[in-house]
Enzyme design. Structure first.
Site, short mmCIF file in Angstrom:
data_model
loop_
_atom_site.label_atom_id
_atom_site.label_comp_id
_atom_site.label_asym_id
_atom_site.label_seq_id
_atom_site.Cartn_x
_atom_site.Cartn_y
_atom_site.Cartn_z
CD GLN A 638 0.71 -38.24 27.94
OE1 GLN A 638 0.32 -38.42 29.10
NE2 GLN A 638 0.03 -37.50 27.08
CG ASP A 663 3.79 -22.39 18.24
OD1 ASP A 663 3.66 -21.22 17.81
OD2 ASP A 663 2.82 -23.12 18.51
CD GLU A 699 4.20 -15.22 17.21
OE1 GLU A 699 4.84 -16.24 16.91
OE2 GLU A 699 3.24 -15.26 17.98
CG ASP A 731 2.55 -23.02 14.13
OD1 ASP A 731 1.97 -22.20 13.38
OD2 ASP A 731 1.95 -23.95 14.70
CG HIS A 863 1.17 -25.53 20.68
ND1 HIS A 863 0.69 -24.25 20.77
CD2 HIS A 863 0.20 -26.33 21.20
CE1 HIS A 863 -0.52 -24.25 21.31
NE2 HIS A 863 -0.84 -25.51 21.59
CG LEU A 888 4.80 -35.47 24.82
CD1 LEU A 888 5.04 -36.86 24.28
CD2 LEU A 888 4.15 -34.60 23.77
#
Length: 888
Positions: A638, A663, A699, A731, A863, A888
């Site tokens: 990571q 997203d 949105e 998305d 996201h 992440l």
């Protein structure tokens, strides 16, 4: 008088024409004959329909001399109907100039109704978006075919009243009386205005009925005319809504209770007493017109309720800490979803009225007042025990009859009668609780099919349910539909010094621990922050990281240890400012516990104030000596990504393409803004990413134009030229937002390309995760989950969309959830096989998991970025981190 906004669209065009005519009159000029002879634009929609009626009428006039232009009712109605809709047509202009305007007779209405019934409205051809590559699979799904009887369907009528009736309730009463007394009580759906739906065709033109209904001054005899318009297509929104209403009625007949959007069997529940929980089984039911016909989607659902009431929770909180009782009650209940079992309705708690109790009164419809306690005693025969408890407040906006504006409606609820629903964060983090709940909610494919068949049997056994279907000409199939699916080939994962062939498990967890990463990054200058209690964990972590360096293909030096005097949030902020400099590559925080406020402060400092890659570790994860090496290895991977490195790659058969993911994160209802994450690839191997976050009100994105332009410029900086093609995967767009997304968001992308004068082609794909579609394959033990790479692109796909379903990951327990892809816009003209293969490949590139994930990696990155910014940072991260996966 207030200034009005300038007219737009058709209003602006009419204003321009009138202005031009006024100028011509002022100058005494005549219209240009060439201008008059210009060909009229081709009519569309209702104008096209009316033109067909007019042409049909002209043919009738030619065939029968008695139907001449001088006949009053016919010519007048033809003129009055056609001229406004299509005033540029030469035939209409002639009729308008020669035929006088006259009153429309009933005969004219009948003739137009007959013409309307005979004009064929051609449906749009269904869109077929089928691929060919892959191994064929026999599959099934949770869709059941609905067949329409030969003479069945939905027939639309227009209702005209004589004399005209203004009151909606009286119109409904008259139509109901006519249908009951003169049409044998056949089922009907009447909107109270002029639109009536019947399951049978009662006339080819029109029919007038007379009935007597009670009025304010006694009984009144009134008449109404049913004018036949057309047989509705099953794909029309009104029809689909009607069919969904029919199955809603069937669910009530079968004793299912609606909670939210789904229906649950409250008589058959599973108790989990050790956790004070109960689980209600049920179904999500919906009817839709798909490529292979009209179908019913039936998906098994479960609703988890706590046996604890809101009153019991308040009592517990009062006993724990009386001083902070109201504060804890507000944080525990406000925003929570509760259910009142006396009517099985769910409400969201928006406030707690501490100054109110069940003995307070509220006004009634008859002008009086009644206390809450007396109301529940009278209405539900419920005695409220504690008359001193506060009331829970629910607010919602409801429409007023005869007005488009909505008014706020406040509902007061009794905590004693309100059951808590859902699981708390504490329950979700408890492994034992989730394991016990999963015994009932994690359903296998075989169990889903059995539940579906049981539901069909219950419909067959219920005479009342069968009557509902038969009244509207519906016949439900006995089994779910069979599908023809395909499985795409497994991908090859490329590491720094080796490659790995994936199988149907679709994971390479073991390979990532043995092979070197594709793009290693040496870590020379890094800091580890820790408290005194975690000194040993910090030392062990640093030593293990240095040992893992050669395995990953990089060099990791000894970090700079910084011991914190305490774990207060301001201490973390102060020490970060003192020890982090411009040479620091990454900082690691080993925290004694996971606290949201501390985590937010760390991310705000490291992402905005002092831009540097950061890693937060809970010391509890480092306390298991058997798993600690594997855990630290995942942390090291990571950290490599956060420094701009890459872990693995796959092969893409194209060059110069930029892949984007979008997203949106929505916070709590009190937060007015949302955060949009925009991620774009920076190289041809699609392994490095450029990330931007934007704050917006809705949105659907408002700021994609600037983000897309920055992504294109960054691609040019990295590669020396602009991308040749762009694939954007979006998305978070529901069915009701597809058209707005197509017109608004895609237009922003096209506008950027026009401004930059780039001949770049775009493919815009929408990803939907929250769907009720399930796909099963036939195995040795019945039905099982399909293997990764399974594609379904016919049968249960949308009738008028280029879409397909993809199962990208392997699921060992429960039922896998397929992902729905919709190609909303495509100037690249990708073949279905290419689009499906590309989406499956992108599911392999999420570096936080050594396996395939449910959505393409750029969507998941977007996201993660939007969630980090929306939950913790609350402001745009530094541009210095834009080329790293710092989230992440």
């Amino acid at each position: 008088m207030a200034d009005r906004p300038p007219p737009r669209g058709r209003g602006a065009l009419i204003q321009e024409i009138l202005k031009k005519r006024e100028e011509e009159r002022a100058l005494g000029a005549r219209p240009d004959p060439e201008e008059q002879s210009t060909e009229a634009p081709k009519p569309r929609g209702r104008a096209a329909l009316l033109k067909k009626i007019h042409e049909k009428k002209q043919k009738l006039v030619g065939a029968d001399p008695s139907l001449s232009a001088g006949e009053p009712s016919t010519s007048a109605h033809s003129t009055a109907t056609s001229a406004p809709a299509h005033s540029t047509s030469s035939s209409v202009s002639t009729a308008q100039s020669t035929a006088p305007v006259q009153t429309v007779h009933t005969g004219g209405v009948q003739e137009v109704a007959e013409a309307l019934s005979q004009v064929s409205l051609q449906e749009r051809e269904p869109v077929f978006y089928k691929g060919e590559i892959g191994k064929p699979l026999r599959a099934s799904s949770n869709y059941i075919r609905l067949n329409i009887q030969k003479d069945g369907g939905v027939f639309e009528y227009e209702v005209q009243f004589n004399p005209n009736i203004d009151a909606k309730n009286r119109r409904v009463k008259l139509v109901s009386t006519v249908v009951r007394e003169q049409l044998a009580g056949i089922p009907r759906v009447f909107d109270g205005g002029s639109c009536l739906y019947l399951p049978k065709k009662i006339t080819d033109t029109s029919q007038t009925f007379t009935a007597t209904i009670p009025g304010p001054d006694g009984d009144q005899t009134l008449s109404c005319t049913f004018i036949y318009k057309r047989k509705k297509s099953y794909s029309d929104r009104e029809c689909l809504h009607l069919y969904n209403c029919l199955f809603k009625r069937i669910m009530y007949i079968l004793l299912y209770t609606q909670m939210g959007r789904n229906y649950y069997n409250t008589q058959h529940r599973y108790l989990i007493p050790q956790h004070k929980l109960e689980v209600f089984p049920g179904f999500a039911v919906s009817v839709d017109e798909l490529e292979d016909g009209l179908m019913l989607c039936l998906d098994t659902q479960h609703r988890v309720l706590r046996t604890q009431t809101a009153y019991e929770l308040l009592s517990e909180l009062r006993a724990v800490d009386p001083r902070r009782f109201k504060e804890m009650a507000n944080s525990s209940l406000i925003g929570a979803c509760i259910m009142t079992k006396y009517n099985n309705k769910t409400y969201t708690v928006h406030d707690i009225a501490w100054d109110m109790n069940p003995m307070d009164t509220f006004p009634t419809r008859d002008g009086g007042s009644i206390s809450f306690a007396d109301y529940y005693k009278k209405q539900y025969e419920i005695n409220i025990k504690d008359t001193e408890q506060p009331l829970l407040i629910n607010r919602k906006n409801v429409s007023q009859s005869g007005s488009k504006e909505k008014v706020e409606k406040i509902v007061c609820l009794i905590p004693e009668l309100s059951s808590l629903t859902g699981l708390t964060d504490e329950m979700r983090s408890d492994f034992k609780v989730m394991k016990d709940v999963a015994q009932y909610t994690r359903v296998t494919p075989n169990q889903r099919i059995n539940a579906l068949r049981t539901y069909l049997e219950n419909i067959k056994k219920s005479n009342e349910a069968q009557k509902v279907l038969n009244d509207w000409g519906l016949v439900i199939a006995d089994n779910p539909v069979d599908l023809h699916a395909r499985q795409l080939d497994n991908e090859i994962i490329y590491f720094g010094n080796n490659q790995f062939q994936t199988n149907n498990n679709a994971d390479w967890n073991r390979a990532i621990g043995e092979y070197k990463v594709t793009g290693p990054v040496d870590i020379h200058n890094w800091i580890v922050f820790f408290t005194d209690r975690d000194a040993k964990n910090a030392q062990m972590f640093a030593q293990t990281m240095q040992k893992l360096g050669p395995v990953m293909g990089c060099r990791i030096n000894q970090p700079k240890p910084v011991k914190l005097p305490n774990d207060r949030t301001d201490t973390y902020m102060t020490y970060c400012q003192q020890h982090i400099d411009k040479y620091t590559q990454i900082v690691v925080f080993i925290c004694p516990t996971m606290r949201t406020d501390r985590y937010s402060v760390i991310k705000k400092v490291c992402c905005s104030q002092i831009p540097v890659a950061s890693q937060v570790i809970n010391s509890r994860t480092l306390c298991n000596p058997q798993k600690v090496r594997a855990i630290i290895q995942k942390i090291a991977l990571q950290m490599t990504c956060k420094l701009g490195g890459t872990l693995w790659t796959i092969r893409f058969p194209f060059k110069g393409w930029m892949i984007c993911g979008i997203d949106v994160y929505h916070g709590s209802k009190t937060e007015k803004t949302s955060v949009c994450g925009f991620v774009a690839s920076l190289n041809e191997t699609v392994s490095r990413w450029f990330s931007l976050s934007m704050f917006q009100d809705k949105e659907l994105g408002d700021y994609f134009k600037s983000a897309f332009a920055k992504a294109l410029e960054r691609w040019k900086t990295e590669n020396g030229t602009f991308p040749s093609k762009v694939v954007i995967i979006r998305d978070g767009v529901g069915d009701g937002q597809l058209e707005h997304c197509k017109r608004y968001e895609i237009e922003q992308m096209e506008a950027v390309l026009r401004e930059l004068e780039l001949p770049v082609q775009i493919c815009f794909i929408v990803v939907q995760k929250r769907i009720n579609t399930r796909i099963f394959t036939e195995g040795r033990e019945g039905y099982e989950n399909p293997p990764p790479g399974t594609i379904v692109d016919y049968g249960i796909t949308r009738r008028y969309l280029q879409d397909f379903f993809l199962v990208p990951q392997n699921v060992r327990q429960g039922t896998v959830n397929p992902t729905h892809y919709i190609v909303l816009h495509d100037t690249i003209n990708l073949k279905p096989d290419h689009t499906q293969r590309l989406c499956y490949k992108l599911c392999h590139l999420y570096y936080n998991w050594p396996g395939t994930i449910r959505v393409p990696a750029p969507c998941q990155y977007a996201h993660k970025l939007a969630a980090l910014v929306g939950q913790h940072i609350k402001k745009a991260p530094s541009a210095l981190l834009s080329d790293r996966l710092f989230y992440l």
